[in-house]
Scaffold this motif. Structure first.
Motif, PDB file in Angstrom:
ATOM      1  N   TYR A 175       0.943  -1.173   0.146  1.00 38.14           N
ATOM      2  CA  TYR A 175       0.043  -0.179  -0.063  1.00 38.14           C
ATOM      3  C   TYR A 175       0.934   1.505  -0.048  1.00 38.14           C
ATOM      4  N   ALA A 223      -4.181   4.762 -12.662  1.00 38.19           N
ATOM      5  CA  ALA A 223      -4.445   3.928 -11.592  1.00 38.19           C
ATOM      6  C   ALA A 223      -3.673   3.843 -10.267  1.00 38.19           C
ATOM      7  N   ARG A 266      -9.265   0.419 -13.273  1.00 43.39           N
ATOM      8  CA  ARG A 266      -8.032   0.107 -13.511  1.00 43.39           C
ATOM      9  C   ARG A 266      -7.141  -0.273 -12.361  1.00 43.39           C
ATOM     10  N   GLU A 267      -7.313  -0.109 -11.346  1.00 42.84           N
ATOM     11  CA  GLU A 267      -6.437  -0.741 -10.133  1.00 42.84           C
ATOM     12  C   GLU A 267      -7.004  -1.882  -9.858  1.00 42.84           C
ATOM     13  N   ASN A 282      -5.342  -3.969 -12.870  1.00 41.68           N
ATOM     14  CA  ASN A 282      -4.042  -4.367 -12.890  1.00 41.68           C
ATOM     15  C   ASN A 282      -3.545  -5.255 -11.441  1.00 41.68           C
ATOM     16  N   THR A 283      -4.465  -5.249 -10.621  1.00 36.07           N
ATOM     17  CA  THR A 283      -4.331  -6.293  -9.602  1.00 36.07           C
ATOM     18  C   THR A 283      -4.679  -7.678  -9.931  1.00 36.07           C
ATOM     19  N   PHE A 320      -8.259  -2.342  -5.467  1.00 39.30           N
ATOM     20  CA  PHE A 320      -7.491  -3.511  -5.081  1.00 39.30           C
ATOM     21  C   PHE A 320      -8.140  -4.469  -4.251  1.00 39.30           C
ATOM     22  N   ASP A 326     -13.319   3.313  -3.186  1.00 47.95           N
ATOM     23  CA  ASP A 326     -11.995   3.287  -4.027  1.00 47.95           C
ATOM     24  C   ASP A 326     -11.191   2.248  -3.875  1.00 47.95           C
ATOM     25  N   THR A 329      -0.966   2.320 -10.023  1.00 52.30           N
ATOM     26  CA  THR A 329      -0.135   0.914  -9.408  1.00 52.30           C
ATOM     27  C   THR A 329       1.134   0.795 -10.210  1.00 52.30           C
ATOM     28  N   THR A 360       0.282  -0.240  -4.833  1.00 53.85           N
ATOM     29  CA  THR A 360      -0.933   0.573  -5.250  1.00 53.85           C
ATOM     30  C   THR A 360      -0.553   2.058  -4.667  1.00 53.85           C
ATOM     31  N   ARG A 361      -1.486   2.920  -5.435  1.00 55.12           N
ATOM     32  CA  ARG A 361      -1.524   4.374  -4.735  1.00 55.12           C
ATOM     33  C   ARG A 361      -0.034   4.844  -4.709  1.00 55.12           C
ATOM     34  N   VAL A 401     -10.109   3.859 -10.472  1.00 59.10           N
ATOM     35  CA  VAL A 401     -10.299   2.483  -9.364  1.00 59.10           C
ATOM     36  C   VAL A 401     -10.381   1.403 -10.305  1.00 59.10           C
TER      37      VAL A 401
END
Lengths: 222, 222, 222, 222, 222, 222, 222, 222
Positions: free
Chosen positions: H27, H76, H107-108, H111-112, H208, H205, H78, H53-54, H105
Motif C-alpha cells: 500500500y 491507476a 484500472r487498479e 491491474n491487480t 485492489f 475506491d 499502480t 498501489t497508490r 479505481v
C-alpha cells in the motif's frame, strides 16, 4: 485530434437529446483540458449546443486556444459554445440567490439555461435576513414560469419564495458557510424539510442540475 | 415523606437562585411521580417558585393528588406552583412558533417564564411559508424585549424574524418533522447558520432553556 | 472606484442599523480585496462603523494600501474602521476563552464589540482542566453584563461558567482540536447540552455572531 | 437443567479468569431468563463470582425463583452472586456521577466492582453546573486509586475531575439527555476530547466496562 | 526573550505536576516556532521534563537553533528535553501497533513515556490479519504492566490483545485508512465496542494522551 | 363545533389557493381526530378540496363518524373529500414505485393528485433488479407529463427512469429497508446524486410533497 | 385464494432462477400473513424452493395453519418449504459468528443456504476476545469453500478469519451492541476497512444476502 | 540496500501466499519511494508477483530508476512487476465502471488481477443513465465468472447488473461526485442496500480489494 482518441475515454451519447430532451454536457471537474476540448469539438461538429461545467481557469485558457469561439464565465466555471439556430424559448426561468457567495452556482444554472435556449433572469441578493429585498422583486418573480432558488447557510430562501408564488420552485443548496453549515448539508436538509409544499431539491452546488430540471419541466408546455 | 428520603436521590441547590438568578427546576423525564412530588413540596416549602418539566399525564395525575394546588399543562408537560408574591416583570418576552406542532415547546417556554415572573405572550402559527402571518404581527413583536422563536422542519423562522427586529432572538429548534428533519437536527443546524446576525440557539425542544436564557438576559436591565 | 461597480455584486443595506440595531458588516472569506475595500469605503463614507471579518493577511495588505486608516488584527482576521463619535457603552462584556488556540475567535468577538462601541475585556486561558485559573477570575466575570465563553475540544467552559454567574452566557464552540473533535462539532454539541440552564450557542468559530448577540442583548437596557 | 442444554447456546470460558484477570460475566440484554439462570448456576457451581448485567425486572423475578440467593439491583439492572471468600481489595475506586439520571450506569459500575472484590464508593450529584458540589468532595476523591466519572449531556465531569487529581480517570458517557445529546454520542465525543490529559473513555452507558478497566488497572499494584 | 512576552500568550501551570502527576506539555500544532521555543526554555529552566508534540520539521529546525540540546523525532513530530535526574521507572509499558502507517502515533506515545521516565518498548507490525505476528510476541506483552495498542482501519488490535492479557489495554485509534475509515472514526468506534472487557480508549491519533493515561495508572503502584 | 374552537389551534389560509396554486392540506400526524375533523369540515364548507395525510386508522374511524362522505385509504393513510366540480386535468402524472413496501408513499402521492384534480396512474413493482419490469412499461411512462418515482433501499429507480424519458422526474425516497438504509437517508442521498441530469428530490416518504410539486409544474402549461 | 388477488400486490418473477441463479424469495418484514402465505403457495406450486425471511412468530402461526408443511425457525425468523428434489451441493459453506446474540443472523444465512441446496455448517461463539475458540476450529474452517463471518460490536471476526484462510470471506455486520455500536454501523464500517485483503461485506443483519452471495460464488465451480 | 534496513520498518509475510492465496502487496500511500522500492526488490527476489498501489507519479519516477522493469499506470497509480511464469488463469473477471471518472479505481482492480494472473476485461462507460450502453454489453458480461462493478455518485450500477447475471457481483463505490455524494459514502450505502440479492461490497475506491476478493472466489474452482 482523431475520433479514435476520443473513443478511448468516452462514448458520446448523441441520442440523448431525443431521449431525454437535452444534449450530453461535459462535467469538467475530473477531465484534462485536452479531453474537454476534444469532446466539445466533437459535440459542436454535430451541431449540438455545447457546455462544460466546473472548468478551472487554467483549463479554460488551454481550451480557448483550440476553441476560440467558446465563451468562458470564470465565476461560474462554465465554458459554452451556443447552438447554431435558436428556437423561441419555451418559457422563462428566474434564478434567484441569497448572497454574493452563492453567485457562482446561480450563474452555472443561468448559463446552462442559456445554452439550452431558455430565457432566464438572474436576481442576486434575495437573502431572507432582509425580506424587503425579496418582496420588492416579487412582481418579477411572478412573471417566471419556474424559479430556481439558490442559497447556502440555513437555506431558507426556497421556503419563503414558494410561499409567495404558485410556479415550481427548484431549490439549490450551496456549500457557502462554515462550521455547522457542513459544506452545504445544512442547507440541503433545510430545503428538503421546506414547510412550503411542492419545493423540490437538487444536489449541493448543482446549478447545472437545477437548470436541467427546468428544461424537463418546460417540456410540459410542448 | 421524610427529608432523609429526599437526600437519597437529590441534593437540592437552594443557593442557585442567588448564584445563577433562578431557582432549581425539576427535569421530570427520568423521575418517578413520587420523586417529583417530594422535590416540589420541598422547594415550595422554602417559598421558591416551583416548575417541573416533561411530566407525563400519568405522573401529573399522581402528583396532583398530593399537591392539588399545582397547575398542569398537558400539552406542554409542565407542572407549576407559582411563587407567593409577584414582583413587577423586568421585561416582556414574545414566544412565537411556526406551526401547531411546535406549540408544546413554545408553551414550555411560556410557562417557565410565567413561573419566573416574566410577562410573556405566545403567538402561534408564524410559519415562513405564509409570510403575511408573521408580518401582520410585527408591531406586537417589536414591543417585546426578547423574542423566543420556536420552529421545526427547516427552522427558518428565527432568521426571518431577526432580520425584522433589533432585540435578542433565541432560536429553539423542535423535533417536529420526519425523514430528513432528523428529529430536529436539521432545524438546529439551520438556526446555527442563520444569515441574520446575532441569533443564538438552544437544544432541540428546549423551551425551558430558552426561557432561562431570557431570564438571564433580563438581568442586564437590573 | 465608482458606485456602479459596487452595485454589480452587492446591495448594501443602510437601513439595517435602524431595523436590527447594528450596521451591515462584511464577511470577507469569499470576497476579493477589491470588493472588500470598495464596500468598506462606501460604508465609511456614510459614517457607519466598518468591520470586515475573515480577511486574509494578503487581502489585508492590499486593502490597507487603499484604506490606510483601517486597523488589521492578523490573529483575529478582522479589519476595522472605528466609527466617528463614540457613545457611552451600554454595558460591559467579558470574552473568555479556554486555550491559546481559541484566541483568534475570542478576538474576533472582542473586535466586533469594540467596533460596535461596547466596552469589553478579553480573558484567555480559562480552560476547565485547571479550574483555579477560572475561579481566580470570578470577581471580574461577575462584573460583566454578558459573558462570551469561547472553547474548542470538549467545550465545557460555558457550562462551568454559567453555573457560577447569573448573567447571560453566550457559548462559542471553536474548531480547535483534532480527531473526534470533528472540526468543532463536538464542542458545539456539548454546549447545546449544557447542564447549566440558560446557555445559548452560536455557530462554530463564530466570534462575530456572539458579539452581535451581545449587542442585541444590550438593547434590553435601553 | 442439563449441561448439554447449556452447551447448545454458550461455550463458557472458565480460563478467562487466569488469562484476563476476571471471570466471564453475563450480558443479559439479549438472553432469556432461562439462559441467564443456567449460566449463573454453572458459574456459581465453579466457585466463580457471578454477575449478570442489563437484566430486566421481569427476567430478574424469574431467575430469583431459581437462584434465591442472588441479589438484584433494579436501578442498575444487575443480578449478582458474590464470590465465596473475599480477598483484601487491591485498591479503592470512587464512582462519581453528574446527575440522578446517571445513577443506573454508576451503580452498574459499582456493583461490578463489588462482585470483583474491589472496595468502592459511589458519589452522586457532582454535576459541573454546581462546582461547589464537586469541590466539596475533593478530599474523598483524592483518597481513591481510580475514579470512574459518569456523565451524560455535555459530559464535562471527567475533564474537570482529571484536572484536580493525579489518579486514573475512566470516563463513562451516558445516554442521558435529549435532542442534540444524540443518545450519548455528545458526551462520548466530549470525553474523548478532554482538555485534561490522560482521561480514557469507554462505550456509552458501559458502567460494567469501566469497572473491568479498573480491575485491570489494579493488577498493576500486584 | 523576556518572561513578559511569554505571559502575553500563555499562563504556565507549574503546579500541575503536583496536582495531576505530570508536567504541562506543549501542543505544538497551533503555535509558532517562537512560542514553542519560549515555553520549552521556560519549563526547562524550572527543571521540568519538556515535551512538545505535533511539531513540524520546519518549526523543529528553527527551535533546534535556539535549543540545540533538544531531541527531535521527525516521524513522531515530538521535540523533547529529557529531565535532569531520572528516577527508577514505576513500571513498564508496551506500545504495539498494527502497521507501519501507525508508527508516528505509536512513537508519540513512546516518546511521551520516555520523557516521563517510564520504561517502554515499541513493538510494530502486530496487525490482526497475520495473527502469528501478534502471538509470537505474547511473552513480551505479558511482561508489561500496561499495553498501549495503536491501530487504524478496523481497529481490531486492542480487542484481540485484551483477550490475551490481564493488564490494562489503552486503545489508540489512528486516522490511517481511506474511504469508510472516516479519518479514524471507524477505528475509534470499533475500539469503544470491544468485545474484550475493560479496554479504554483515547482520541484519534492521540498517542500523547495514551501515554498520559499510562502515567496516571502507574501512580496506583506508588 | 364552534369556529372559535378552531381558531385556538389553527389559522386557516384560505388565500393559499390563489397564491400558491393549491389549497391548504392537513398534516394529520400530530393532530387529534377532533382537530382534523374540525379543519376538514371548515375547509369543505368553503368548497375547497380537502385532504388529510398521515391519518391513523383509529383517528380515521372517529373522523368518518362525523364526516361519513370522506374517503379513507388505510394503506396510504389519507382521508379525502373530493372537490365539488371537476375541471379537466391539466396533465397526466405517472406514479411508479420500486417494491410493494413503497406502495403507501406512492398512494399518498396518487391520492393527493386525485384531490387536486390531476389525472394519474400508479404503476407498482418497477424495481431496477428486474429491469424488464420497468422497460415493459416504458410506453405508458412516455405518455405521462411528469413521473413521480418512489423507491427505498438504494433508490436507483429515478436515475434509471430519467435516462429513458424527457419529462420531469420527481424522486421520492422511502424509509423502506433496514441497517445501512438509515431510514431512507441512503435512498435520499442516492437520488440527490443521480447520474441522470435534471432529477429533483423531495423529503423521505413525502409522497404528498411530490404531488404538490407536480401540481406546481402543471401550472406551466396554463 | 385466487391468482388475481396475488397480482394486485406482487408481480412474481419466475424467470429470476434462470437469470440470477436463485428463485425469488419473500422479504416478510412489511407483508401480512395472508400476503406471505399466498406468495409461498404460488411459488411452491411451481416447484420452486420457498423461503420467507423476517417472519414474526404471530405471522408464522397464521401461515403454518395454511401451509402446515412449512418449517419455521423462530430464532432466525425464517419460514421455509424445501424444494422437491435435491441436487448435490455445489460446495460447502461455513457460517461462523462471534457471540450468541449474533445467532439469529447466522441462522438466517444457514437456512437460506439450506433452501438453496447448499451444504453448510454453523459454528457459533468464535469471538476474537477468546482467540483460542476460533483457532481450535481452524481445521473445520479450512475445509469450507466459503466462510460467512457474522459479528456485531467491533466486527473484528472477518479480518482475523480472512488472515487465516484463502477462501472467500463474506462479512455480515449485526446490530448487536449498544451506544457507540450505532445499531451495527460500527461493525459495518470496521468490516469495510478490514486489513485482511479480499473481504467483502453485506448490509447489517443481512444473513440472507450473504447466503445469496455464496450461491452466486458457487456458480463459479459449475 | 541491505536487508537489515528493510526490517526496521516492515516484516514481510512470505507465507501469506500459501495461507491466504495471494502474496503481500504494497500500500504505497504512506510510504516513501525508498521504502516502496526496497520492498518491491525484496519481494521480486523471492520470485513473487509484485504490486504497489497508490503510488504517486513522483514516487513512481524515483522507483523506476531503481527498478526499470516495473510497469507504472499513472491513472491507476499502480506499479507492478509481473510474476515470472504464468499459470493458466483460473477464470475470467469483467471490470465495469459507470463513468470515465471511475476509471482509476477500475484500472487498479484490473491491474491487480493481471498481477495475480487472472484474465480480465475492463468495460468503461456503463452508467445506468444510459441503459442501452450496459445492455449492449450483456453478452460479454455473461461470459465472465465474476463482475467487479465500479461506480460513484448514486452507485446504482451493481444493482442493475446483478439483476441481469447469475455470477458474483463485487461492488466498488468510488469517491466520484460532490456535495451529497459525501466522498463516496452515498455510493457505498446504496450498494449495501442493493435490491438485487447477493451483491457484496468493498471499501470506497478499493479496486485492489475487489480484485483480491475475486482471487479468493476463483479458489472455489480449484
Amino acid at each position: 485530434m482523431k475520433k479514435t482518441d476520443l473513443s478511448s475515454f468516452a462514448e458520446l451519447d448523441f441520442d440523448r437529446d431525443r431521449r431525454c430532451g437535452f444534449a450530453e454536457f461535459i462535467y469538467g471537474a475530473s477531465k484534462t483540458a485536452e479531453q474537454i476540448a476534444m469532446i466539445m469539438a466533437e459535440l459542436a461538429s454535430h451541431g449540438k449546443p455545447v457546455l462544460a461545467t466546473r472548468v478551472s481557469p487554467d483549463n479554460a485558457r488551454k481550451i480557448l486556444k483550440k476553441l476560440p469561439h467558446a465563451e468562458y464565465d470564470e465565476l461560474a466555471g462554465t465554458l459554452a459554445i451556443p447552438g447554431k439556430k435558436k428556437k423561441k424559448s419555451p418559457g422563462k426561468v428566474a434564478v434567484i440567490c441569497a448572497g454574493t457567495s452563492d453567485l457562482p452556482v446561480a450563474r452555472e444554472a443561468a448559463n446552462t439555461l442559456t445554452v439550452c435556449g431558455i430565457e432566464n433572469i438572474l436576481i442576486p441578493d434575495c437573502g431572507v435576513a432582509g425580506l424587503h429585498r425579496l418582496i420588492s422583486k416579487l412582481e418579477r418573480l411572478r412573471q417566471a414560469d419556474i424559479i430556481i432558488a439558490v442559497a447556502g447557510m440555513e437555506g431558507a430562501l426556497p421556503s419563503v419564495t414558494a410561499g409567495l408564488v404558485e410556479c415550481p420552485v427548484i431549490a439549490v443548496p450551496t456549500s457557502v458557510g462554515y462550521g455547522a453549515s457542513l459544506h452545504g448539508i445544512t442547507a440541503l436538509l433545510a430545503m428538503l424539510n421546506s414547510c412550503a409544499s411542492g419545493v423540490t431539491v437538487v444536489n449541493i452546488d448543482n446549478g447545472f442540475g437545477a437548470a436541467c430540471a427546468a428544461v424537463r419541466m418546460l417540456k410540459i408546455r410542448r
